[in-house]
Design a protein around this motif. Structure first.
Motif, PDB file in Angstrom:
ATOM      1  N   ALA A 177       0.856  -1.186   0.000  1.00  0.00           N
ATOM      2  CA  ALA A 177       0.000   0.000   0.000  1.00  0.00           C
ATOM      3  C   ALA A 177       0.884   1.226   0.000  1.00  0.00           C
ATOM      4  CB  ALA A 177      -0.928   0.003   1.203  1.00  0.00           C
ATOM      5  N   TYR A 178       0.751   2.027  -1.055  1.00  0.00           N
ATOM      6  CA  TYR A 178       1.447   3.312  -1.065  1.00  0.00           C
ATOM      7  C   TYR A 178       0.549   4.320  -0.377  1.00  0.00           C
ATOM      8  CZ  TYR A 178       3.042   7.875  -2.476  1.00  0.00           C
ATOM      9  OH  TYR A 178       3.439   9.186  -2.442  1.00  0.00           O
ATOM     10  N   GLU A 179       1.023   4.816   0.755  1.00  0.00           N
ATOM     11  CA  GLU A 179       0.235   5.771   1.529  1.00  0.00           C
ATOM     12  C   GLU A 179       1.098   6.975   1.876  1.00  0.00           C
ATOM     13  OE1 GLU A 179      -3.355   3.743   3.522  1.00  0.00           O
ATOM     14  OE2 GLU A 179      -1.700   3.731   4.947  1.00  0.00           O
ATOM     15  N   PRO A 180       1.013   8.026   1.069  1.00  0.00           N
ATOM     16  CA  PRO A 180       1.749   9.238   1.428  1.00  0.00           C
ATOM     17  C   PRO A 180       1.232   9.761   2.768  1.00  0.00           C
ATOM     18  CG  PRO A 180       0.272   9.640  -0.456  1.00  0.00           C
ATOM     19  CD  PRO A 180       0.194   8.176  -0.144  1.00  0.00           C
ATOM     20  N   VAL A 181       2.119   9.953   3.716  1.00  0.00           N
ATOM     21  CA  VAL A 181       1.708  10.298   5.075  1.00  0.00           C
ATOM     22  C   VAL A 181       0.888  11.591   5.087  1.00  0.00           C
ATOM     23  CG1 VAL A 181       2.551  10.833   7.406  1.00  0.00           C
ATOM     24  CG2 VAL A 181       3.712   9.102   6.035  1.00  0.00           C
ATOM     25  N   TRP A 182       1.228  12.512   4.202  1.00  0.00           N
ATOM     26  CA  TRP A 182       0.534  13.807   4.153  1.00  0.00           C
ATOM     27  C   TRP A 182      -0.903  13.678   3.645  1.00  0.00           C
ATOM     28  CZ3 TRP A 182      -0.601  14.690  -0.996  1.00  0.00           C
ATOM     29  CH2 TRP A 182       0.189  14.013  -1.924  1.00  0.00           C
ATOM     30  N   ALA A 183      -1.261  12.515   3.128  1.00  0.00           N
ATOM     31  CA  ALA A 183      -2.618  12.324   2.598  1.00  0.00           C
ATOM     32  C   ALA A 183      -3.484  11.490   3.532  1.00  0.00           C
ATOM     33  CB  ALA A 183      -2.547  11.656   1.225  1.00  0.00           C
ATOM     34  N   ILE A 184      -2.896  10.966   4.604  1.00  0.00           N
ATOM     35  CA  ILE A 184      -3.659  10.072   5.484  1.00  0.00           C
ATOM     36  C   ILE A 184      -4.458  10.873   6.500  1.00  0.00           C
ATOM     37  CG2 ILE A 184      -3.521   8.241   7.197  1.00  0.00           C
ATOM     38  CD1 ILE A 184      -1.034   7.224   5.826  1.00  0.00           C
ATOM     39  N   GLY A 185      -5.774  10.748   6.419  1.00  0.00           N
ATOM     40  CA  GLY A 185      -6.651  11.404   7.382  1.00  0.00           C
ATOM     41  C   GLY A 185      -6.679  12.917   7.259  1.00  0.00           C
ATOM     42  N   THR A 186      -6.118  13.445   6.191  1.00  0.00           N
ATOM     43  CA  THR A 186      -6.011  14.900   6.041  1.00  0.00           C
ATOM     44  C   THR A 186      -7.032  15.468   5.070  1.00  0.00           C
ATOM     45  OG1 THR A 186      -4.446  14.637   4.221  1.00  0.00           O
ATOM     46  CG2 THR A 186      -3.518  14.829   6.439  1.00  0.00           C
ATOM     47  N   GLY A 187      -7.683  14.587   4.324  1.00  0.00           N
ATOM     48  CA  GLY A 187      -8.595  15.065   3.292  1.00  0.00           C
ATOM     49  C   GLY A 187      -7.859  15.478   2.023  1.00  0.00           C
ATOM     50  N   LYS A 188      -6.529  15.410   2.076  1.00  0.00           N
ATOM     51  CA  LYS A 188      -5.701  15.780   0.918  1.00  0.00           C
ATOM     52  C   LYS A 188      -5.275  14.503   0.202  1.00  0.00           C
ATOM     53  CE  LYS A 188      -2.732  19.116   2.459  1.00  0.00           C
ATOM     54  NZ  LYS A 188      -1.362  19.560   2.757  1.00  0.00           N
ATOM     55  N   THR A 189      -5.811  14.251  -0.965  1.00  0.00           N
ATOM     56  CA  THR A 189      -5.452  13.032  -1.690  1.00  0.00           C
ATOM     57  C   THR A 189      -4.305  13.316  -2.645  1.00  0.00           C
ATOM     58  OG1 THR A 189      -7.824  12.778  -1.848  1.00  0.00           O
ATOM     59  CG2 THR A 189      -6.520  11.110  -2.923  1.00  0.00           C
ATOM     60  N   ALA A 190      -3.453  12.339  -2.838  1.00  0.00           N
ATOM     61  CA  ALA A 190      -2.496  12.465  -3.940  1.00  0.00           C
ATOM     62  C   ALA A 190      -3.309  12.493  -5.227  1.00  0.00           C
ATOM     63  CB  ALA A 190      -1.539  11.279  -3.942  1.00  0.00           C
ATOM     64  N   SER A 191      -2.853  13.240  -6.204  1.00  0.00           N
ATOM     65  CA  SER A 191      -3.553  13.213  -7.488  1.00  0.00           C
ATOM     66  C   SER A 191      -3.327  11.839  -8.105  1.00  0.00           C
ATOM     67  CB  SER A 191      -3.008  14.299  -8.419  1.00  0.00           C
ATOM     68  OG  SER A 191      -1.696  13.946  -8.826  1.00  0.00           O
ATOM     69  N   PRO A 192      -4.214  11.414  -8.999  1.00  0.00           N
ATOM     70  CA  PRO A 192      -4.003  10.117  -9.652  1.00  0.00           C
ATOM     71  C   PRO A 192      -2.616  10.023 -10.283  1.00  0.00           C
ATOM     72  CG  PRO A 192      -6.196  10.944 -10.151  1.00  0.00           C
ATOM     73  CD  PRO A 192      -5.496  12.043  -9.401  1.00  0.00           C
ATOM     74  N   GLU A 193      -2.127  11.134 -10.855  1.00  0.00           N
ATOM     75  CA  GLU A 193      -0.814  11.125 -11.517  1.00  0.00           C
ATOM     76  C   GLU A 193       0.307  10.995 -10.489  1.00  0.00           C
ATOM     77  OE1 GLU A 193      -3.273  13.398 -12.080  1.00  0.00           O
ATOM     78  OE2 GLU A 193      -3.937  12.488 -13.974  1.00  0.00           O
ATOM     79  N   GLN A 194       0.169  11.712  -9.368  1.00  0.00           N
ATOM     80  CA  GLN A 194       1.183  11.605  -8.302  1.00  0.00           C
ATOM     81  C   GLN A 194       1.247  10.180  -7.764  1.00  0.00           C
ATOM     82  OE1 GLN A 194      -0.352  14.619  -5.593  1.00  0.00           O
ATOM     83  NE2 GLN A 194       1.569  15.761  -5.695  1.00  0.00           N
ATOM     84  N   ALA A 195       0.086   9.607  -7.509  1.00  0.00           N
ATOM     85  CA  ALA A 195       0.052   8.247  -6.977  1.00  0.00           C
ATOM     86  C   ALA A 195       0.595   7.259  -8.005  1.00  0.00           C
ATOM     87  CB  ALA A 195      -1.374   7.876  -6.569  1.00  0.00           C
ATOM     88  N   GLN A 196       0.119   7.382  -9.235  1.00  0.00           N
ATOM     89  CA  GLN A 196       0.564   6.474 -10.301  1.00  0.00           C
ATOM     90  C   GLN A 196       2.093   6.488 -10.438  1.00  0.00           C
ATOM     91  OE1 GLN A 196      -0.318   4.072 -12.301  1.00  0.00           O
ATOM     92  NE2 GLN A 196       1.460   4.146 -13.675  1.00  0.00           N
ATOM     93  N   ALA A 197       2.683   7.655 -10.329  1.00  0.00           N
ATOM     94  CA  ALA A 197       4.139   7.754 -10.498  1.00  0.00           C
ATOM     95  C   ALA A 197       4.865   6.917  -9.446  1.00  0.00           C
ATOM     96  CB  ALA A 197       4.575   9.217 -10.420  1.00  0.00           C
ATOM     97  N   VAL A 198       4.381   6.968  -8.208  1.00  0.00           N
ATOM     98  CA  VAL A 198       5.049   6.208  -7.150  1.00  0.00           C
ATOM     99  C   VAL A 198       4.738   4.713  -7.286  1.00  0.00           C
ATOM    100  CG1 VAL A 198       5.394   5.965  -4.666  1.00  0.00           C
ATOM    101  CG2 VAL A 198       4.965   8.237  -5.644  1.00  0.00           C
TER     102      VAL A 198
END
Ligand code: PEP
Length: 252
Positions: A166-187
């Motif tokens: 599971a790729y879980e950017p810490v800044w997106a967990i429980g913050t309401g801030k999602t990685a963009s599909p492109e940001q997530a896809q890249a990782v």
């Protein structure tokens, strides 16, 4: 290759016997009509028996959120992998960022927990991901690589066969801030390439979930990305309709 999508809930430290009953029954009922996606819930330890009782025979698997690295011993308060098996768990989350940050779990320890899960026949869901500071200083890939390499270094790349990342950017967990599909896809693509550097077949079969403020409103665009194979869902997994809408977005 066509990888099946998985949507897994992480309830964290939420729930009660009374509240869980409606949620588990509703998720089981909803998932019955969704043959195109695998669904699971990772519940607090005390509710594993309830999950087992209410989900047995349903399309929804269940699991835990952490596990000790050893299979028994004088470790007051800890829970071993064979105990999770006693309650019919299929999955166990290891290395969630809350465990790494709040409880000081190192990548080495997480790799040992991953090993314990595998030895018991559980499917580990290995979480990796960077903090905001790490992203801003360009360390996103370095962090994911270090967290992944700890497992490959200890157990070899074959240990990732049929495992879940599971790729879980810490800044997106429980913050309401999602990685963009492109940001997530890249990782996700970076992680798959890194595994492919060891074994292409394992890499192609690897299920890589995205986690971090996934909601019904953003799930479909995330799941449409070629290397995103589903989601690990925190907050939204506590509301049956929200969780089921996300599961539905994962149907092939
Ligand atoms: C999580 O806890 O793994 C998570 C992704 O949480 P949320 O969906 O609430 O951001």
């Amino acid at each position: 290759m066509m990888r099946r999508k998985l949507v897994a809930g992480n309830w964290k430290m939420f729930g009660s016997l009374a509240r869980n009953e409606g949620l588990l029954n509703a998720v089981a009922a909803g998932a019955a009509g969704m043959p195109g996606v695998d669904c699971a819930v990772c519940v607090p330890f005390p509710y594993l028996a309830q999950a087992q009782q209410l989900l047995r025979g349903s399309r929804v698997a269940w699991g835990a959120q952490d596990v000790h690295q050893l299979d028994k011993g004088a470790y007051t308060g800890e829970v071993a992998a064979p105990m999770l098996c006693d309650f019919g768990c299929r999955y166990v989350i290891v290395g969630h960022s809350e465990r790494r940050t709040l409880y000081g779990e190192t990548s080495q320890l997480v790799a040992e927990k991953f090993a314990a899960a595998r030895e018991s026949g559980l499917v580990p869901i290995l979480c990796v991901g960077e903090t905001l500071a790490q992203r801003e200083s360009g360390e996103t890939e370095t962090v994911a690589a270090e967290q992944l390499d700890a497992v490959i270094g200890l157990l070899g790349v074959q240990s990732l066969r049929d495992a879940v990342l599971a790729y879980e950017p810490v800044w997106a967990i429980g913050t309401g801030k999602t990685a963009s599909p492109e940001q997530a896809q890249a990782v996700h693509a970076f992680i798959r390439r890194r595994v492919a550097g060891h074994d292409g077949q394992v890499a192609r079969g690897l299920c890589i979930l995205y986690g971090g403020s996934v909601k019904a409103a953003n799930a479909a665009e995330l799941f449409a990305m070629p290397d995103i194979d589903g989601g690990l869902i925190g907050g939204a997994s506590l509301v049956a309709d929200d969780f089921l809408a996300i599961c539905n977005a994962g149907q092939n």
